[in-house]
Design a protein around this motif. Sequence first.
Motif, PDB file in Angstrom:
ATOM      1  N   HIS A  30      11.595   1.047  -9.523  1.00  0.00           N
ATOM      2  CA  HIS A  30      11.990  -0.111 -10.657  1.00  0.00           C
ATOM      3  C   HIS A  30      11.199  -1.386 -10.192  1.00  0.00           C
ATOM      4  CE1 HIS A  30      15.884  -2.152  -8.793  1.00  0.00           C
ATOM      5  NE2 HIS A  30      15.519  -1.483  -8.582  1.00  0.00           N
ATOM      6  N   ILE A  31      11.409  -2.233 -11.761  1.00  0.00           N
ATOM      7  CA  ILE A  31      11.128  -3.127 -11.503  1.00  0.00           C
ATOM      8  C   ILE A  31       8.918  -3.375 -11.456  1.00  0.00           C
ATOM      9  CG2 ILE A  31      11.021  -5.777 -10.776  1.00  0.00           C
ATOM     10  CD1 ILE A  31      13.322  -4.930  -9.961  1.00  0.00           C
ATOM     11  N   LEU A  32       8.446  -2.295 -12.134  1.00  0.00           N
ATOM     12  CA  LEU A  32       6.813  -2.150 -12.304  1.00  0.00           C
ATOM     13  C   LEU A  32       6.200  -3.250 -12.728  1.00  0.00           C
ATOM     14  CD1 LEU A  32       7.521   1.599 -11.902  1.00  0.00           C
ATOM     15  CD2 LEU A  32       7.224  -0.161 -10.117  1.00  0.00           C
ATOM     16  N   THR A  33       6.814  -3.754 -13.905  1.00  0.00           N
ATOM     17  CA  THR A  33       5.834  -4.453 -14.583  1.00  0.00           C
ATOM     18  C   THR A  33       5.851  -5.417 -13.837  1.00  0.00           C
ATOM     19  OG1 THR A  33       7.734  -5.574 -15.565  1.00  0.00           O
ATOM     20  CG2 THR A  33       7.293  -3.886 -17.003  1.00  0.00           C
ATOM     21  N   LYS A  34       5.625  -6.313 -12.879  1.00  0.00           N
ATOM     22  CA  LYS A  34       5.984  -7.177 -12.410  1.00  0.00           C
ATOM     23  C   LYS A  34       4.723  -6.878 -10.878  1.00  0.00           C
ATOM     24  CE  LYS A  34       9.510  -9.343 -11.457  1.00  0.00           C
ATOM     25  NZ  LYS A  34      11.053  -9.806 -10.550  1.00  0.00           N
ATOM     26  N   LYS A  35       4.473  -5.623 -11.357  1.00  0.00           N
ATOM     27  CA  LYS A  35       3.494  -5.402 -10.199  1.00  0.00           C
ATOM     28  C   LYS A  35       2.617  -4.577  -9.889  1.00  0.00           C
ATOM     29  CE  LYS A  35       7.349  -3.560  -7.341  1.00  0.00           C
ATOM     30  NZ  LYS A  35       8.608  -2.283  -7.128  1.00  0.00           N
ATOM     31  N   THR A  36       1.401  -4.929  -9.378  1.00  0.00           N
ATOM     32  CA  THR A  36       0.004  -4.402  -9.536  1.00  0.00           C
ATOM     33  C   THR A  36      -0.218  -3.419 -10.204  1.00  0.00           C
ATOM     34  OG1 THR A  36      -1.406  -4.859  -7.575  1.00  0.00           O
ATOM     35  CG2 THR A  36      -0.888  -6.885  -8.922  1.00  0.00           C
ATOM     36  N   ALA A  37      -1.688  -2.738 -10.872  1.00  0.00           N
ATOM     37  CA  ALA A  37      -1.858  -1.148 -11.149  1.00  0.00           C
ATOM     38  C   ALA A  37      -2.260  -0.869  -9.605  1.00  0.00           C
ATOM     39  CB  ALA A  37      -2.889  -1.321 -11.535  1.00  0.00           C
ATOM     40  N   LYS A  38      -3.003  -1.372  -9.126  1.00  0.00           N
ATOM     41  CA  LYS A  38      -3.168  -1.209  -7.920  1.00  0.00           C
ATOM     42  C   LYS A  38      -2.126  -0.906  -5.989  1.00  0.00           C
ATOM     43  CE  LYS A  38      -6.298  -2.840  -3.482  1.00  0.00           C
ATOM     44  NZ  LYS A  38      -7.185  -4.368  -3.032  1.00  0.00           N
ATOM     45  N   ASN A  39      -1.332  -1.877  -6.645  1.00  0.00           N
ATOM     46  CA  ASN A  39      -0.592  -1.710  -5.848  1.00  0.00           C
ATOM     47  C   ASN A  39       0.202  -0.420  -5.688  1.00  0.00           C
ATOM     48  OD1 ASN A  39       2.354  -2.711  -4.115  1.00  0.00           O
ATOM     49  ND2 ASN A  39       2.829  -4.280  -4.952  1.00  0.00           N
ATOM     50  N   LYS A  40       0.541  -0.236  -7.182  1.00  0.00           N
ATOM     51  CA  LYS A  40       1.683   1.441  -7.324  1.00  0.00           C
ATOM     52  C   LYS A  40       0.585   2.506  -7.264  1.00  0.00           C
ATOM     53  CE  LYS A  40       1.727  -0.342 -11.976  1.00  0.00           C
ATOM     54  NZ  LYS A  40       2.663  -0.716 -13.243  1.00  0.00           N
ATOM     55  N   ARG A  41      -0.597   2.226  -7.192  1.00  0.00           N
ATOM     56  CA  ARG A  41      -1.610   3.183  -7.076  1.00  0.00           C
ATOM     57  C   ARG A  41      -0.745   3.553  -5.523  1.00  0.00           C
ATOM     58  NH1 ARG A  41      -5.543   1.526  -9.641  1.00  0.00           N
ATOM     59  NH2 ARG A  41      -6.770   1.185  -7.565  1.00  0.00           N
ATOM     60  N   ASN A  42      -1.133   3.013  -4.639  1.00  0.00           N
ATOM     61  CA  ASN A  42      -0.947   2.673  -2.917  1.00  0.00           C
ATOM     62  C   ASN A  42       0.252   3.152  -2.723  1.00  0.00           C
ATOM     63  OD1 ASN A  42      -3.831   2.041  -3.013  1.00  0.00           O
ATOM     64  ND2 ASN A  42      -3.363  -0.038  -2.801  1.00  0.00           N
ATOM     65  N   LEU A  43       1.001   2.930  -3.511  1.00  0.00           N
ATOM     66  CA  LEU A  43       2.759   3.575  -2.779  1.00  0.00           C
ATOM     67  C   LEU A  43       3.058   5.043  -3.311  1.00  0.00           C
ATOM     68  CD1 LEU A  43       4.394   0.046  -4.023  1.00  0.00           C
ATOM     69  CD2 LEU A  43       4.926   1.131  -2.088  1.00  0.00           C
ATOM     70  N   ARG A  44       2.272   5.497  -4.386  1.00  0.00           N
ATOM     71  CA  ARG A  44       2.002   6.831  -4.297  1.00  0.00           C
ATOM     72  C   ARG A  44       1.936   7.732  -3.230  1.00  0.00           C
ATOM     73  NH1 ARG A  44      -2.549   6.978  -9.123  1.00  0.00           N
ATOM     74  NH2 ARG A  44      -1.114   5.570 -10.219  1.00  0.00           N
ATOM     75  N   HIS A  45       1.242   7.253  -2.403  1.00  0.00           N
ATOM     76  CA  HIS A  45       0.913   8.843  -1.186  1.00  0.00           C
ATOM     77  C   HIS A  45       1.579   8.648  -0.301  1.00  0.00           C
ATOM     78  CE1 HIS A  45      -3.286   8.626  -3.358  1.00  0.00           C
ATOM     79  NE2 HIS A  45      -3.018   7.100  -3.239  1.00  0.00           N
ATOM     80  N   ALA A  46       1.961   9.620   0.676  1.00  0.00           N
ATOM     81  CA  ALA A  46       2.849   9.643   1.369  1.00  0.00           C
ATOM     82  C   ALA A  46       2.372   9.117   2.301  1.00  0.00           C
ATOM     83  CB  ALA A  46       3.421  10.854   1.442  1.00  0.00           C
TER      84      ALA A  46
END
Length: 65
Positions: free
Chosen positions: A31-47
């Motif tokens: 949650h609180i994903l609005t303040k996170k950058t797209a790059k940051n969220k993309r990197n969090l996807r991977h195990a």
Amino acid sequence: MPKMKTHRGAAKRFKATGTGKLKRSKAYKRHILTKKTAKNKRNLRHATMMDSTNEKVIKKMLPYL
């Protein structure tokens, strides 16, 4: 001797690789994903791999892994 019990919380969070290392998902993606950058969220996807300092404890929780 009775069977050992698997720690169910750990079983849902960690998977073993072919070489026996532990794979885990990254935190901070719930949650609180609005303040996170797209790059940051993309990197969090991977195990990623479990740190070797914690691996011994987790493997004790998962005796049949």
